[in-house]
Design an enzyme around this catalytic site. Sequence first.
Site, short mmCIF file in Angstrom:
data_model
loop_
_atom_site.label_atom_id
_atom_site.label_comp_id
_atom_site.label_asym_id
_atom_site.label_seq_id
_atom_site.Cartn_x
_atom_site.Cartn_y
_atom_site.Cartn_z
N SER A 1 36.12 53.43 46.18
CA SER A 1 36.70 52.47 45.24
C SER A 1 37.72 53.18 44.34
O SER A 1 37.38 54.16 43.69
CB SER A 1 35.62 51.87 44.36
OG SER A 1 34.67 51.20 45.14
N ARG B 1 29.09 53.66 36.59
CA ARG B 1 30.10 54.67 36.95
C ARG B 1 30.45 55.55 35.74
O ARG B 1 31.62 55.91 35.53
CB ARG B 1 31.39 54.02 37.49
CG ARG B 1 31.22 53.23 38.79
CD ARG B 1 30.93 54.16 39.97
NE ARG B 1 31.05 53.48 41.24
CZ ARG B 1 30.08 52.76 41.82
NH1 ARG B 1 28.90 52.64 41.23
NH2 ARG B 1 30.27 52.21 42.99
N GLU C 1 39.03 54.73 39.01
CA GLU C 1 37.75 55.41 39.15
C GLU C 1 37.92 56.92 39.42
O GLU C 1 37.29 57.72 38.73
CB GLU C 1 36.93 54.69 40.25
CG GLU C 1 35.69 55.37 40.75
CD GLU C 1 34.76 55.86 39.67
OE1 GLU C 1 34.77 55.35 38.55
OE2 GLU C 1 34.01 56.80 39.96
N1 EPU Z 1 35.84 41.16 47.82
C1 EPU Z 1 36.93 40.45 48.25
N2 EPU Z 1 37.98 41.13 48.81
C2 EPU Z 1 37.97 42.49 48.94
C3 EPU Z 1 36.86 43.21 48.49
C4 EPU Z 1 35.80 42.53 47.94
O1 EPU Z 1 36.98 39.23 48.15
O2 EPU Z 1 38.96 43.02 49.45
C5 EPU Z 1 34.68 40.43 47.27
C6 EPU Z 1 33.49 40.46 48.23
O3 EPU Z 1 33.55 39.43 49.15
C7 EPU Z 1 32.33 40.33 47.29
C8 EPU Z 1 32.80 41.05 46.03
O4 EPU Z 1 34.23 41.09 46.10
O5 EPU Z 1 32.10 38.98 46.96
C9 EPU Z 1 32.22 42.44 45.89
O6 EPU Z 1 32.55 43.20 47.07
P1 EPU Z 1 31.56 44.32 47.65
O7 EPU Z 1 30.18 43.81 47.74
O8 EPU Z 1 32.20 44.87 48.87
O9 EPU Z 1 31.49 45.42 46.52
P2 EPU Z 1 32.55 45.97 45.48
O10 EPU Z 1 32.25 45.39 44.14
O11 EPU Z 1 33.93 45.77 46.01
C10 EPU Z 1 31.03 47.97 44.76
C11 EPU Z 1 31.18 49.44 44.56
C12 EPU Z 1 31.15 50.18 45.90
C13 EPU Z 1 29.81 49.87 46.58
C14 EPU Z 1 29.68 48.35 46.74
C15 EPU Z 1 28.31 47.96 47.27
C16 EPU Z 1 32.47 49.78 42.52
C17 EPU Z 1 33.79 50.16 41.93
N3 EPU Z 1 32.42 49.74 43.86
O12 EPU Z 1 32.18 47.53 45.47
O13 EPU Z 1 31.22 51.57 45.62
O14 EPU Z 1 29.72 50.50 47.84
O15 EPU Z 1 29.82 47.70 45.45
O16 EPU Z 1 27.36 48.17 46.25
O17 EPU Z 1 31.52 49.54 41.79
C18 EPU Z 1 32.67 53.46 45.45
O18 EPU Z 1 32.33 53.54 44.27
O19 EPU Z 1 33.49 54.27 45.97
C19 EPU Z 1 32.16 52.36 46.27
C20 EPU Z 1 32.57 52.16 47.52
#
Ligand code: EPU
Length: 352
Positions: A245, A167, A340
């Site tokens: 995010s 990012r 972000e």
């Molecule tokens: N999780 C929770 N509770 C929540 C959200 C997430 O427990 O409310 C846990 C999930 O179960 C999982 C972990 O956290 O074990 C990661 O969650 P997820 O795979 O949904 O991805 P993220 O890390 O929350 C990132 C990116 C997203 C992208 C997804 C998929 C960032 C800041 N965000 O989210 O990007 O779509 O991975 O690759 O890196 C964005 O930048 O706007 C965005 C949506």
Amino acid sequence: MTAPALREGVSLRPFNTLGLDARARYFAALGQSRELPGLLARADDLGLPALILGGGSNLLFAGDVDALVIHMAIRGRRWEQVEDDTAILALGAGEPWHEAVLYAAGAGYRGIENLALIPGTAGAAPVQNIGAYGVELRDTLVSVSAWDTALGAECHLSAEECRFGYRDSVFKHEPGRYIITGIRLRLSRSRPFSLDYGDLRHCLEQRLGSSDGGGRLTPRAVAETVMAIRRDKLPDPSTLPNAGSFFKNPVVDRAVFEGLKARYPDMPSYDQGEGVKLAAGWLIDQCGWKGHRDARVGVHSRQALVLINHAGGSGADLLDLARRIRASVEERFGVALEMEPGVVGGSEPPTR
Ligand code: EPU
């Protein structure tokens, strides 16, 4: 060449996915890169900074914007250097990113299918090095065309010169210097798909009905699976205004990680070599924020990393909620979250 007309006191509400009702002192739409020098000269004459606005999906307006806001509307998709396996897709900065993904995937080219349904424009994509489901823009980006305001000239930055990180890019480190007018991506018909993030492979297999898909494993099928996963977890800005995010996933030292893992064995994490990336959504969720609602803004009920503008909330409402979320995560886990979206307008110094 006449420069595009300037409009005064324009509401930016239709131009940001958080639906914030800030006003631009002056506003113009830029359809062609050759009009840019004229517009920048107008901003100088007015004694105002120029602010480039793409899809407005990674911005928070903290108040009115005392600037000449230039809406990036340079369109155009072009194939270049088409060879047996690879081709370069050149995109105008104002091309909607998701449409470009479907266009490339529909033509059978691989490389950006995991980045389906990310809101915003092609020109904004390098700024935060958009990434999802194990793929980042830097994996395919060849070069960025831009106007260098420091030199007053057009320039082309190689992927290396963009200094991409998670990012992150040179465009965040030197805000205001480059105005991106186009990007070039190297795509391929045969590069391996990236299916190892989360349950992407499992969802794809379910949709296709077998593990290899019997030849149906196409970039279009991967894009459609990513779209289904995102639609399930992430709110559609047109019905629930949001900026994706709201915080970056924090990267912490290995010692900090070990300490947290001992206390929270179920905590998701991703090894980054030097440090360990934690899931900000999980940290926020653990602090009980998921589905939280203030009067006008809140936290999404299925993804705690996404803040929502429910009912005409302001940038200040969102910043206040973000501050409370950060404080509680810091208190419980000792981890500082970084926002972000870039903050623009009001008394805040612009971060873009
Ligand atoms: N999780 C929770 N509770 C929540 C959200 C997430 O427990 O409310 C846990 C999930 O179960 C999982 C972990 O956290 O074990 C990661 O969650 P997820 O795979 O949904 O991805 P993220 O890390 O929350 C990132 C990116 C997203 C992208 C997804 C998929 C960032 C800041 N965000 O989210 O990007 O779509 O991975 O690759 O890196 C964005 O930048 O706007 C965005 C949506």
